[in-house]
Scaffold this motif. Structure first.
Motif, PDB file in Angstrom:
ATOM      1  N   VAL A 166       0.844  -1.193   0.000  1.00  0.00           N
ATOM      2  CA  VAL A 166       0.000   0.000   0.000  1.00  0.00           C
ATOM      3  C   VAL A 166       0.879   1.243   0.000  1.00  0.00           C
ATOM      4  O   VAL A 166       1.796   1.369   0.819  1.00  0.00           O
ATOM      5  N   VAL A 167       0.596   2.155  -0.928  1.00  0.00           N
ATOM      6  CA  VAL A 167       1.354   3.397  -1.085  1.00  0.00           C
ATOM      7  C   VAL A 167       0.382   4.559  -0.983  1.00  0.00           C
ATOM      8  O   VAL A 167      -0.663   4.569  -1.649  1.00  0.00           O
ATOM      9  N   GLY A 168       0.707   5.558  -0.166  1.00  0.00           N
ATOM     10  CA  GLY A 168      -0.155   6.724  -0.047  1.00  0.00           C
ATOM     11  C   GLY A 168       0.634   8.011  -0.118  1.00  0.00           C
ATOM     12  O   GLY A 168       1.745   8.101   0.414  1.00  0.00           O
ATOM     13  N   HIS A 169       0.066   9.015  -0.781  1.00  0.00           N
ATOM     14  CA  HIS A 169       0.680  10.341  -0.863  1.00  0.00           C
ATOM     15  C   HIS A 169      -0.202  11.344  -0.146  1.00  0.00           C
ATOM     16  O   HIS A 169      -1.429  11.335  -0.291  1.00  0.00           O
ATOM     17  N   SER A 170       0.405  12.224   0.664  1.00  0.00           N
ATOM     18  CA  SER A 170      -0.292  13.333   1.296  1.00  0.00           C
ATOM     19  C   SER A 170      -1.446  12.819   2.163  1.00  0.00           C
ATOM     20  O   SER A 170      -1.231  12.040   3.083  1.00  0.00           O
ATOM     21  N   ALA A 176      -3.508   5.694   4.449  1.00  0.00           N
ATOM     22  CA  ALA A 176      -2.797   4.420   4.374  1.00  0.00           C
ATOM     23  C   ALA A 176      -2.229   4.018   5.734  1.00  0.00           C
ATOM     24  O   ALA A 176      -2.291   2.841   6.122  1.00  0.00           O
ATOM     25  N   ALA A 177      -1.652   4.978   6.463  1.00  0.00           N
ATOM     26  CA  ALA A 177      -1.094   4.679   7.780  1.00  0.00           C
ATOM     27  C   ALA A 177      -2.201   4.257   8.747  1.00  0.00           C
ATOM     28  O   ALA A 177      -2.039   3.311   9.532  1.00  0.00           O
ATOM     29  N   THR A 178      -3.338   4.951   8.691  1.00  0.00           N
ATOM     30  CA  THR A 178      -4.462   4.620   9.562  1.00  0.00           C
ATOM     31  C   THR A 178      -5.006   3.236   9.236  1.00  0.00           C
ATOM     32  O   THR A 178      -5.355   2.459  10.136  1.00  0.00           O
ATOM     33  N   HIS A 179      -5.070   2.911   7.939  1.00  0.00           N
ATOM     34  CA  HIS A 179      -5.543   1.576   7.537  1.00  0.00           C
ATOM     35  C   HIS A 179      -4.595   0.485   8.012  1.00  0.00           C
ATOM     36  O   HIS A 179      -5.030  -0.557   8.529  1.00  0.00           O
ATOM     37  N   ALA A 180      -3.288   0.688   7.848  1.00  0.00           N
ATOM     38  CA  ALA A 180      -2.314  -0.327   8.266  1.00  0.00           C
ATOM     39  C   ALA A 180      -2.368  -0.561   9.770  1.00  0.00           C
ATOM     40  O   ALA A 180      -2.165  -1.686  10.242  1.00  0.00           O
ATOM     41  N   LEU A 190       4.070  -0.842   3.729  1.00  0.00           N
ATOM     42  CA  LEU A 190       3.428   0.472   3.714  1.00  0.00           C
ATOM     43  C   LEU A 190       4.454   1.511   3.287  1.00  0.00           C
ATOM     44  O   LEU A 190       5.520   1.619   3.897  1.00  0.00           O
ATOM     45  N   THR A 191       4.137   2.253   2.228  1.00  0.00           N
ATOM     46  CA  THR A 191       5.015   3.322   1.761  1.00  0.00           C
ATOM     47  C   THR A 191       4.291   4.643   1.895  1.00  0.00           C
ATOM     48  O   THR A 191       3.202   4.825   1.329  1.00  0.00           O
ATOM     49  N   LEU A 192       4.890   5.571   2.636  1.00  0.00           N
ATOM     50  CA  LEU A 192       4.272   6.866   2.914  1.00  0.00           C
ATOM     51  C   LEU A 192       5.081   7.962   2.232  1.00  0.00           C
ATOM     52  O   LEU A 192       6.236   8.215   2.588  1.00  0.00           O
ATOM     53  N   LEU A 193       4.482   8.604   1.244  1.00  0.00           N
ATOM     54  CA  LEU A 193       5.121   9.682   0.493  1.00  0.00           C
ATOM     55  C   LEU A 193       4.536  11.010   0.957  1.00  0.00           C
ATOM     56  O   LEU A 193       3.373  11.321   0.679  1.00  0.00           O
ATOM     57  N   GLU A 194       5.315  11.781   1.724  1.00  0.00           N
ATOM     58  CA  GLU A 194       4.836  13.060   2.242  1.00  0.00           C
ATOM     59  C   GLU A 194       3.474  12.913   2.931  1.00  0.00           C
ATOM     60  O   GLU A 194       2.506  13.627   2.605  1.00  0.00           O
ATOM     61  N   PRO A 195       3.360  12.027   3.913  1.00  0.00           N
ATOM     62  CA  PRO A 195       2.060  11.828   4.575  1.00  0.00           C
ATOM     63  C   PRO A 195       1.739  12.980   5.532  1.00  0.00           C
ATOM     64  O   PRO A 195       2.524  13.268   6.441  1.00  0.00           O
ATOM     65  N   VAL A 196       0.625  13.662   5.329  1.00  0.00           N
ATOM     66  CA  VAL A 196       0.327  14.826   6.154  1.00  0.00           C
ATOM     67  C   VAL A 196      -0.138  14.405   7.543  1.00  0.00           C
ATOM     68  O   VAL A 196      -0.872  13.441   7.711  1.00  0.00           O
ATOM     69  N   MET A 197       0.340  15.118   8.543  1.00  0.00           N
ATOM     70  CA  MET A 197      -0.111  15.099   9.925  1.00  0.00           C
ATOM     71  C   MET A 197       0.280  13.869  10.741  1.00  0.00           C
ATOM     72  O   MET A 197       0.487  13.975  11.941  1.00  0.00           O
ATOM     73  N   VAL A 198       0.364  12.696  10.146  1.00  0.00           N
ATOM     74  CA  VAL A 198       0.502  11.483  10.951  1.00  0.00           C
ATOM     75  C   VAL A 198       1.849  11.395  11.671  1.00  0.00           C
ATOM     76  O   VAL A 198       1.948  10.772  12.728  1.00  0.00           O
ATOM     77  N   GLU A 268       1.505   3.889  18.839  1.00  0.00           N
ATOM     78  CA  GLU A 268       0.821   3.390  17.647  1.00  0.00           C
ATOM     79  C   GLU A 268       1.819   3.065  16.538  1.00  0.00           C
ATOM     80  O   GLU A 268       1.713   2.022  15.886  1.00  0.00           O
ATOM     81  N   TRP A 269       2.793   3.942  16.336  1.00  0.00           N
ATOM     82  CA  TRP A 269       3.800   3.658  15.310  1.00  0.00           C
ATOM     83  C   TRP A 269       4.566   2.384  15.641  1.00  0.00           C
ATOM     84  O   TRP A 269       4.811   1.549  14.771  1.00  0.00           O
ATOM     85  N   ARG A 270       4.944   2.228  16.895  1.00  0.00           N
ATOM     86  CA  ARG A 270       5.727   1.053  17.273  1.00  0.00           C
ATOM     87  C   ARG A 270       4.905  -0.230  17.224  1.00  0.00           C
ATOM     88  O   ARG A 270       5.461  -1.327  17.115  1.00  0.00           O
ATOM     89  N   SER A 271       3.583  -0.103  17.294  1.00  0.00           N
ATOM     90  CA  SER A 271       2.740  -1.300  17.262  1.00  0.00           C
ATOM     91  C   SER A 271       2.532  -1.828  15.845  1.00  0.00           C
ATOM     92  O   SER A 271       2.063  -2.965  15.679  1.00  0.00           O
ATOM     93  N   LEU A 272       2.890  -1.033  14.840  1.00  0.00           N
ATOM     94  CA  LEU A 272       2.716  -1.479  13.461  1.00  0.00           C
ATOM     95  C   LEU A 272       3.589  -2.702  13.188  1.00  0.00           C
ATOM     96  O   LEU A 272       4.798  -2.675  13.401  1.00  0.00           O
ATOM     97  N   SER A 273       2.957  -3.732  12.686  1.00  0.00           N
ATOM     98  CA  SER A 273       3.681  -4.989  12.447  1.00  0.00           C
ATOM     99  C   SER A 273       4.066  -5.164  10.991  1.00  0.00           C
ATOM    100  O   SER A 273       4.493  -6.244  10.587  1.00  0.00           O
ATOM    101  N   VAL A 274       3.912  -4.100  10.180  1.00  0.00           N
ATOM    102  CA  VAL A 274       4.241  -4.180   8.758  1.00  0.00           C
ATOM    103  C   VAL A 274       5.470  -3.316   8.480  1.00  0.00           C
ATOM    104  O   VAL A 274       5.730  -2.341   9.194  1.00  0.00           O
ATOM    105  N   PRO A 275       6.255  -3.648   7.447  1.00  0.00           N
ATOM    106  CA  PRO A 275       7.391  -2.798   7.075  1.00  0.00           C
ATOM    107  C   PRO A 275       6.887  -1.422   6.615  1.00  0.00           C
ATOM    108  O   PRO A 275       5.964  -1.333   5.804  1.00  0.00           O
TER     109      PRO A 275
END
Length: 335
Positions: A166-170, A176-180, A190-198, A268-275
């Motif tokens: 999954v790749v998300g921009h802005s 995408a981060a919330t879904h993962a 999970l690839t985050l390209l300039e993800p706003v706010m998170v 929450e970030w540390r709980s993510l089990s995906v790359p």
């Protein structure tokens, strides 16, 4: 001689201006939530407005590679428009599929510069977001930004995708981060390209510029504010291209209702089990730039890259290098 370099430059400029609309939407969202706290759905203001937008949308889509299939996937929040570019043999030997979530107002057409690097290697899906201008429709309101994860999950299930990169921009990166976080089993990477706010709040300067967008005054003031937020010239703000026409038509004729993303906690970030891969702009970042990169690295996210000479339009500006790097990243996590 091909006009492809010129078209790329135009698209990059347009997406830089689109960065300004991200801020505008956030400011409007905060004001609207106070004035009208009852949740509403995104909708077209008129049939004529939708037809005008659709003509502009079709013009931009015509410049993209022709999709193998077009899906309208039913979810609990509305129907999601998804374009599929199938790999040879439907990707049976090319690795897991890739799902692209767009930034605000840009929809699936924003990935035009990136698609050519991935089509034919693995199956790619690009979608229009629920609650934003595009060919998706919203029928049920969101009560919080976190509910955006539900329509993404239901769409992937409806497409029969057990696992995908999954790749998300802005805004798409925030979704995408919330879904993962909510549905890690569906996400191979999970690839985050300039993800706003998170990862980090917006720079203070963007809020200062945004004041000019809402104060009574000449259009020249608003053009200057958009230029300041997007990191472009006033002339570039006023430039008309198929993409800018589409964005303008969507802004004029679609009433978007989308709650502001929240900054995820360290836990929450540390709980993510995906790359998780994070790519940020060095200039005019709306995702936090180097400060967001520092936080991401401290959280153990890897790789984290700050791209020199890029703005919030990172996917388009670094399309060629991202094409190769992301393919390698996905191949390393095809399991």
């Amino acid at each position: 001689m091909s006009d492809r370099p010129e078209r790329r430059t135009r698209r990059r400029r347009v997406l830089q201006v689109l960065a300004a609309l991200v801020v505008a939407w956030l400011v409007v969202d905060k004001a609207a939530s106070v004035a009208a706290p009852e949740p509403k759905v995104g909708h077209w203001l008129s049939r004529e407005g939708f037809e005008s937008y659709r003509a502009a949308y079709d013009d931009v889509m015509a410049a993209l590679p022709v999709p193998t299939r077009t899906h309208d996937v039913a979810t609990g929040y509305g129907a999601v428009r998804v374009y599929e570019w199938a790999a040879p043999g439907d990707g049976a030997e090319g690795g897991l599929p890739v799902v692209l979530l767009p930034g605000t107002r840009s929809g699936a057409p924003m990935w035009g510069e990136n698609l050519t690097h991935w089509i034919g290697r693995r199956t790619v899906y690009a979608m229009d977001a629920v609650g934003d201008a595009g060919m998706s429709t919203q029928s049920v309101p969101f009560s919080s930004f976190d509910e955006q994860a539900a329509w993404v999950e239901q769409t992937l299930a409806g497409l029969g995708l057990e696992r995908a990169h999954v790749v998300g921009h802005s805004f798409g990166g925030a979704i995408a981060a919330t879904h993962a976080l909510a549905h890690p089993g569906r996400v191979a990477s999970l690839t985050l390209l300039e993800p706003v706010m998170v990862l980090h709040g917006l720079p203070a300067s963007t809020y200062l510029w945004s004041v000019l967008l809402f104060l009574p005054g000449p259009q020249s003031w608003k053009d200057r504010a958009l230029a300041g937020i997007g990191g472009v010239s006033v002339e570039e703000v006023r430039e008309r291209t198929p993409m800018s026409v589409m964005i303008d038509e969507g802004s004029r004729h679609y009433s978007a209702v989308s709650l502001t993303p929240r900054t995820l906690t360290d836990g929450e970030w540390r709980s993510l089990s995906v790359p998780v891969r994070v790519d940020l702009a060095a200039d005019k970042s709306l995702a936090g730039g180097r400060e967001a990169a520092d936080r991401a690295r401290a959280l153990g996210l890897e790789p984290v890259t700050v791209w020199p000479d890029t703005t919030h339009s990172l996917p388009m500006q670094a399309a060629e290098r991202l094409g190769t790097e992301l393919e390698g990243h996905w191949a390393a996590h095809d399991r």
